[in-house]
Design a protein around this motif. Structure first.
Motif, PDB file in Angstrom:
ATOM      1  N   GLU A 129       0.662  -1.260   0.063  1.00  0.00           N
ATOM      2  CA  GLU A 129      -0.049  -0.020  -0.150  1.00  0.00           C
ATOM      3  C   GLU A 129       0.951   1.225   0.062  1.00  0.00           C
ATOM      4  N   VAL A 130       0.666   2.200  -1.023  1.00  0.00           N
ATOM      5  CA  VAL A 130       1.425   3.259  -0.885  1.00  0.00           C
ATOM      6  C   VAL A 130       1.085   4.378   0.142  1.00  0.00           C
ATOM      7  N   GLU A 131       1.936   4.629   0.904  1.00  0.00           N
ATOM      8  CA  GLU A 131       1.803   5.426   1.949  1.00  0.00           C
ATOM      9  C   GLU A 131       2.542   6.629   2.104  1.00  0.00           C
ATOM     10  N   LYS A 132       3.592   6.784   1.250  1.00  0.00           N
ATOM     11  CA  LYS A 132       4.578   7.833   0.957  1.00  0.00           C
ATOM     12  C   LYS A 132       4.744   8.298  -0.494  1.00  0.00           C
ATOM     13  N   TYR A 133       4.229   9.762  -0.533  1.00  0.00           N
ATOM     14  CA  TYR A 133       4.015  10.168  -1.970  1.00  0.00           C
ATOM     15  C   TYR A 133       4.160  11.941  -1.751  1.00  0.00           C
ATOM     16  N   SER A 134       4.489  12.580  -2.531  1.00  0.00           N
ATOM     17  CA  SER A 134       4.267  13.917  -2.550  1.00  0.00           C
ATOM     18  C   SER A 134       3.341  14.581  -3.531  1.00  0.00           C
ATOM     19  N   TRP A 135       2.905  15.730  -3.303  1.00  0.00           N
ATOM     20  CA  TRP A 135       1.647  16.397  -4.108  1.00  0.00           C
ATOM     21  C   TRP A 135       1.968  17.888  -4.206  1.00  0.00           C
ATOM     22  N   THR A 136       1.452  18.540  -5.248  1.00  0.00           N
ATOM     23  CA  THR A 136       1.575  20.002  -5.380  1.00  0.00           C
ATOM     24  C   THR A 136       0.273  20.588  -5.819  1.00  0.00           C
ATOM     25  N   ASP A 137      -0.147  21.562  -5.592  1.00  0.00           N
ATOM     26  CA  ASP A 137      -1.246  22.368  -6.125  1.00  0.00           C
ATOM     27  C   ASP A 137      -0.992  23.738  -6.829  1.00  0.00           C
ATOM     28  N   GLU A 138      -1.347  23.592  -8.001  1.00  0.00           N
ATOM     29  CA  GLU A 138      -0.955  24.822  -8.958  1.00  0.00           C
ATOM     30  C   GLU A 138      -2.182  25.197  -9.642  1.00  0.00           C
ATOM     31  N   GLU A 139      -2.821  26.382  -9.533  1.00  0.00           N
ATOM     32  CA  GLU A 139      -3.980  26.709 -10.202  1.00  0.00           C
ATOM     33  C   GLU A 139      -5.015  25.596 -10.277  1.00  0.00           C
ATOM     34  N   PHE A 140      -4.954  25.059 -11.694  1.00  0.00           N
ATOM     35  CA  PHE A 140      -6.300  24.037 -11.684  1.00  0.00           C
ATOM     36  C   PHE A 140      -5.731  22.756 -11.829  1.00  0.00           C
ATOM     37  N   LEU A 141      -4.423  22.603 -11.630  1.00  0.00           N
ATOM     38  CA  LEU A 141      -3.785  21.142 -11.462  1.00  0.00           C
ATOM     39  C   LEU A 141      -3.188  20.517 -10.155  1.00  0.00           C
ATOM     40  N   VAL A 142      -3.610  19.429  -9.701  1.00  0.00           N
ATOM     41  CA  VAL A 142      -2.918  18.894  -8.642  1.00  0.00           C
ATOM     42  C   VAL A 142      -2.302  17.525  -9.022  1.00  0.00           C
ATOM     43  N   THR A 143      -0.621  17.866  -8.711  1.00  0.00           N
ATOM     44  CA  THR A 143       0.105  16.570  -9.152  1.00  0.00           C
ATOM     45  C   THR A 143       0.463  15.742  -8.024  1.00  0.00           C
ATOM     46  N   LYS A 210      -8.695  20.033 -11.330  1.00  0.00           N
ATOM     47  CA  LYS A 210      -9.410  20.465 -10.541  1.00  0.00           C
ATOM     48  C   LYS A 210     -10.702  20.998 -11.093  1.00  0.00           C
ATOM     49  N   TYR A 211     -11.800  20.970 -10.390  1.00  0.00           N
ATOM     50  CA  TYR A 211     -12.917  21.550 -11.028  1.00  0.00           C
ATOM     51  C   TYR A 211     -13.020  22.916 -10.810  1.00  0.00           C
ATOM     52  N   ASP A 212     -12.361  23.475 -10.019  1.00  0.00           N
ATOM     53  CA  ASP A 212     -11.951  25.058 -10.001  1.00  0.00           C
ATOM     54  C   ASP A 212     -10.538  25.438  -9.582  1.00  0.00           C
ATOM     55  N   ASN A 213     -10.246  26.461  -9.408  1.00  0.00           N
ATOM     56  CA  ASN A 213      -8.575  26.900  -9.127  1.00  0.00           C
ATOM     57  C   ASN A 213      -8.529  27.285  -7.709  1.00  0.00           C
ATOM     58  N   HIS A 214      -9.558  26.796  -6.900  1.00  0.00           N
ATOM     59  CA  HIS A 214      -9.600  27.028  -5.450  1.00  0.00           C
ATOM     60  C   HIS A 214      -8.260  26.150  -4.873  1.00  0.00           C
ATOM     61  N   GLU A 215      -7.668  26.617  -4.011  1.00  0.00           N
ATOM     62  CA  GLU A 215      -6.543  26.203  -3.291  1.00  0.00           C
ATOM     63  C   GLU A 215      -6.925  24.710  -2.457  1.00  0.00           C
ATOM     64  N   TRP A 216      -6.205  23.709  -2.747  1.00  0.00           N
ATOM     65  CA  TRP A 216      -6.508  22.429  -1.733  1.00  0.00           C
ATOM     66  C   TRP A 216      -5.383  22.564  -0.574  1.00  0.00           C
ATOM     67  N   ARG A 217      -6.042  22.596   0.431  1.00  0.00           N
ATOM     68  CA  ARG A 217      -5.317  22.581   1.710  1.00  0.00           C
ATOM     69  C   ARG A 217      -5.040  21.034   2.136  1.00  0.00           C
ATOM     70  N   PHE A 218      -5.609  20.119   1.765  1.00  0.00           N
ATOM     71  CA  PHE A 218      -5.216  18.770   1.882  1.00  0.00           C
ATOM     72  C   PHE A 218      -5.584  18.195   0.263  1.00  0.00           C
ATOM     73  N   LEU A 219      -4.981  17.071   0.505  1.00  0.00           N
ATOM     74  CA  LEU A 219      -5.107  15.928  -0.638  1.00  0.00           C
ATOM     75  C   LEU A 219      -6.493  15.238  -0.574  1.00  0.00           C
ATOM     76  N   LYS A 220      -6.560  14.796   0.811  1.00  0.00           N
ATOM     77  CA  LYS A 220      -7.610  13.768   0.968  1.00  0.00           C
ATOM     78  C   LYS A 220      -8.988  14.564   2.014  1.00  0.00           C
ATOM     79  N   GLY A 221      -9.936  14.328   1.300  1.00  0.00           N
ATOM     80  CA  GLY A 221     -11.210  15.022   2.144  1.00  0.00           C
ATOM     81  C   GLY A 221     -11.710  14.347   3.132  1.00  0.00           C
TER      82      GLY A 221
END
Length: 221
Positions: A129-143, A210-221
């Motif tokens: 199970e993948v537990e470690k990863y990184s993510w970034t939020d930029e405008e309309f894209l989360v990577t 993303k559905y809109d360009n609002h900032e993602w504070r977290f990856l998971k909801g």
């Protein structure tokens, strides 16, 4: 979904020391685990007391979740770990625990959604199970960036994007890496999401639109 249980314990006190709580003190006496400043060393992948189908959420998961264990983000992370397990494999009772020591046999049957890759398709590969990863939020894209650190073929990487979730399987010669995020922080446009794979370096990028360009504070909801 309905899950039947024999007991539900609501731990609403403020003590963070297992030895000061009668119930957990009894559990520790019968099924001992290492304590660090009163915090139990749990099975990190399940947040369960070692050898028992006893799951913990809150401040007592400090050693597994970290400083956020007693806060809302920590509760979310704990709930995701536990629910992912309950929807998957049966509980691995430790070998040294005899079934006779349990008052009643615990039977928990839940229906889980069909996975991209079923267990019988792994071909002997070891599942991780993948537990470690990184993510970034930029405008309309989360990577989301995942590193398996071994060569893989793009054809062996499968991903399913959903309106507010995703699932990924990456198969190498000996291993099978699985990432499941049942609930993302916000909705995405799944038809615009992309998968990028660096086969030689074992790197996987999931580009979420993303559905809109609002900032993602977290990856998971």
């Amino acid at each position: 979904m309905i899950v039947e249980a024999d007991f539900i314990w609501l731990a609403t006190g403020c003590a963070d020391d297992c030895s000061s709580e009668k119930l957990l003190r009894t559990v520790q006496e019968k099924f001992p685990t290492r304590l660090v400043n009163g915090y139990p060393v749990l099975d990190d992948s399940l947040l369960a007391w070692p050898g028992l189908p006893l799951y913990l959420v809150g401040s007592l998961t400090m050693l597994s979740i970290g400083p956020a264990a007693s806060l809302h983000p920590g509760w979310i992370q704990a709930a995701q770990k536990i629910s992912t397990h309950l929807l998957g494999e049966s509980f691995p009772i430790a070998g040294h625990v005899e079934q006779a020591r349990l008052k009643e046999e615990v039977n928990l049957t839940v229906q889980r959604p069909k996975s991209l890759v079923e267990e019988d398709e792994l071909g002997g590969r070891t599942k991780h199970e993948v537990e470690k990863y990184s993510w970034t939020d930029e405008e309309f894209l989360v990577t989301i960036r995942i590193y398996v650190n071994e060569p893989l073929q793009k054809d062996d990487v499968k991903v399913r994007f959903k309106k507010q979730g995703l699932e990924l399987w990456a198969l190498t010669r000996d291993n099978a890496y699985h990432l499941s995020v049942p609930l993302l922080y916000k909705p995405i446009l799944e038809e615009r999401c992309r998968l990028k794979v660096n086969e030689a370096k074992g790197r996987i990028n999931l580009v979420l639109h993303k559905y809109d360009n609002h900032e993602w504070r977290f990856l998971k909801g």
